[in-house]
Enzyme design. Structure first.
Site, short mmCIF file in Angstrom:
data_model
loop_
_atom_site.label_atom_id
_atom_site.label_comp_id
_atom_site.label_asym_id
_atom_site.label_seq_id
_atom_site.Cartn_x
_atom_site.Cartn_y
_atom_site.Cartn_z
CE LYS A 1 19.34 105.01 9.92
NZ LYS A 1 18.53 103.84 9.28
CB SER B 1 16.24 102.37 6.09
OG SER B 1 15.11 102.26 6.33
CB SER C 1 14.68 104.69 9.50
OG SER C 1 16.36 103.11 9.37
N1 GLN Z 1 10.53 101.07 6.17
C1 GLN Z 1 11.39 99.73 7.19
C2 GLN Z 1 11.19 99.61 8.88
O1 GLN Z 1 10.66 100.30 8.80
C3 GLN Z 1 13.23 99.67 6.79
C4 GLN Z 1 13.47 100.08 7.43
C5 GLN Z 1 15.37 100.11 7.23
O2 GLN Z 1 15.58 99.64 6.69
N2 GLN Z 1 15.22 99.75 8.69
O3 GLN Z 1 11.40 98.00 9.18
#
Ligand code: GLN
Length: 476
Positions: free
Chosen positions: A77, A176, A152
């Site tokens: 990532k 995410s 994400s």
């Molecule tokens: N969807 C969540 C957010 O936007 C989780 C994102 C994540 O785990 N990086 O904060």
């Protein structure tokens, strides 16, 4: 050779029997990335460097010195630093930032002889649940192109599902890793907070962030976690607790175990096919000698509000460092220092990141701090306590990962609240710091993957993997 779903055990056998070289395998993956189906899973592709690494691994294989993940092809990532490569976090503001150092996880995977094939696409700074917030464009779900891959870590999950890598690393602040894994039909693991060093991970919500593996199967995730977990003096939040050999404890069955179904995770809004998928998994466990009980989960309704207060507060502070002075992009036009900051941040950040910085600054500001931030911290404590209580009665909890299967591209982009609500089942594990993972549990009537979430007590990833391994065998 079909690379989709190819597991590392098979790859390792082929490598050791010299039926294939690491170089050939890496070339096949690169071919799929460069000439195969375009899903925009990568921000950077390491064409020559991956081949170089593979050549080194081949030499080691011949002399019997290859590391325990030799030849495993990984996508990383793009918020995890690899020395001499770009780390963009899916943002314009870091679009030209070259990392001067390796994250600890990268160092460890290098020592295990993994091949890094590229950096995967992501929602900007990890903010999003659909991968539509990337400066480098959205990622498509390889299972169905009109659907989002989740976010994400959408690039990491989509790359595994499309056979572009053997496995990948993601980061999970509020779901995410687990949510995109569920949307793409692969396995994704968020370890206990403190289990894996965050040194070299660009911070989003520092009290929530964890790095974890995404792969096509449970064993590969267990093996990767074994390598990346452990104490790191460079990360003050990393725990000095021994790391078990997860991959050697997978086949222990579920007889005599107790599983909890948290009542509020199965309420209104949950897709009925996903509910049935999870209940089917619970039945299988029962048939094999486990007990399944209902457990209360009364603070569920407050998890998303508490999470979005805490995470935006932390993000607003973490992202203050991106000001054009030290890292990455700087606006070209400005007349003084303040205007340089303002113009750089105005042009460098996307709209979701700006929204979160404003929200975070607001909840931390005088007069609102007690009303929002402090209250959210209290809710966080209550959520943690309710998990402590549940794990006195159960070995693991079983829940959905997301209320729905993958939603359509563009479906939620104009409604941030509905996007935030899709995190309802994942954020509490981050708030409590417990390990949780997503495992495929079937395909719905429109052909989309469904996921089941397995949660375990702090630092008990071994039990979580044991259950996941059992279910993986019996659900497919
Ligand atoms: N969807 C969540 C957010 O936007 C989780 C994102 C994540 O785990 N990086 O904060």
């Amino acid at each position: 050779m079909d690379l989709i779903g190819l597991n590392y055990q098979t790859i390792r056998k082929l490598l050791l029997q010299q039926k294939i070289t690491s170089r050939q395998l890496t070339e096949k993956y690169l071919h799929n990335i460069n000439e195969g189906t375009e899903i925009n899973a990568f921000i950077s592709i390491f064409n020559e460097d991956a081949i170089c690494l593979a050549r080194e691994v081949d030499k080691k294989l011949l002399t019997g010195q290859a590391g325990i993940l030799a030849g495993m092809v990984l996508g990383i990532k793009d918020n995890i630093n690899i020395r001499d490569f770009r780390t963009t976090c899916g943002s314009k503001i870091l679009s030209n930032f070259i990392s001067p150092y390796n994250a600890t996880v990268i160092q460890k995977l290098k020592e295990a002889d993994c091949i890094f094939i590229g950096k995967t696409n992501m929602d900007e700074f990890g903010m999003g649940s659909s991968n539509e917030n990337s400066y480098f464009g959205p990622v498509q779900n390889p299972v169905s192109r009109s659907k989002v891959p989740g976010g994400s870590s959408g690039g990491s999950a989509a790359a595994v599902a499309a056979g572009l890598v053997t496995a990948s690393l993601g980061s999970d602040t509020g779901g995410s890793i687990r949510q995109p894994a569920a949307f793409c039909g692969v396995v994704g693991v968020k370890p206990t907070y403190g289990r894996v060093s965050r040194y070299g991970l660009v911070a989003y919500g520092s009290s929530l962030d964890q790095i974890g593996p995404i792969a096509s199967n449970v064993r590969d995730c267990a093996q990767i976690l074994e390598v990346i977990a452990g104490f790191d003096p460079k990360d003050a939040t990393s725990a000095n607790i021994a790391v078990p050999e997860y991959s050697k404890q997978l086949d222990r069955g579920v007889k005599g175990m107790v599983f909890g179904l948290p009542i509020d995770f199965f309420g209104e809004g949950l897709n009925s096919e996903i509910r049935m998928g999870i209940l089917k998994a619970a039945d299988i466990l029962k048939k094999h000698g486990a007990r399944v009980i209902s457990v209360p989960s009364k603070y569920m309704d407050f998890a998303v509000p508490a999470y979005y207060i805490i995470v935006t507060a932390e993000a607003s502070s973490n992202l203050a460092r991106f000001d054009g002075a030290r890292f990455g992009f700087r606006a070209e036009e400005f007349s003084d220092l303040e205007e340089m900051y303002v113009n750089t941040r105005t042009l460098g950040f996307g709209s979701e990141v700006k929204r979160r910085i404003m929200l975070g600054t607001f909840v931390l500001s005088g007069g609102y701090y007690e009303t929002y931030y402090q209250k959210a911290q209290k809710v966080r404590r209550l959520i943690k306590k309710s998990f402590d209580w549940a794990f006195q009665k159960c070995d693991c909890l079983l829940t959905p990962v997301v209320p729905t299967t993958a939603f359509g591209v563009g479906e939620k982009t104009h409604d941030p609240l509905s996007m935030y609500l899709s995190d309802i089942y994942t954020v509490s594990a981050n708030l409590a710091g417990i390990p949780a993972m997503s495992l495929p549990c079937g395909i719905d009537s429109s052909g989309l993957p469904m996921g089941i979430q397995i949660m375990a007590n702090h630092f008990d990833e071994a039990t979580m993997f044991q259950v996941a391994y059992f279910l993986e065998k019996h659900l497919t």
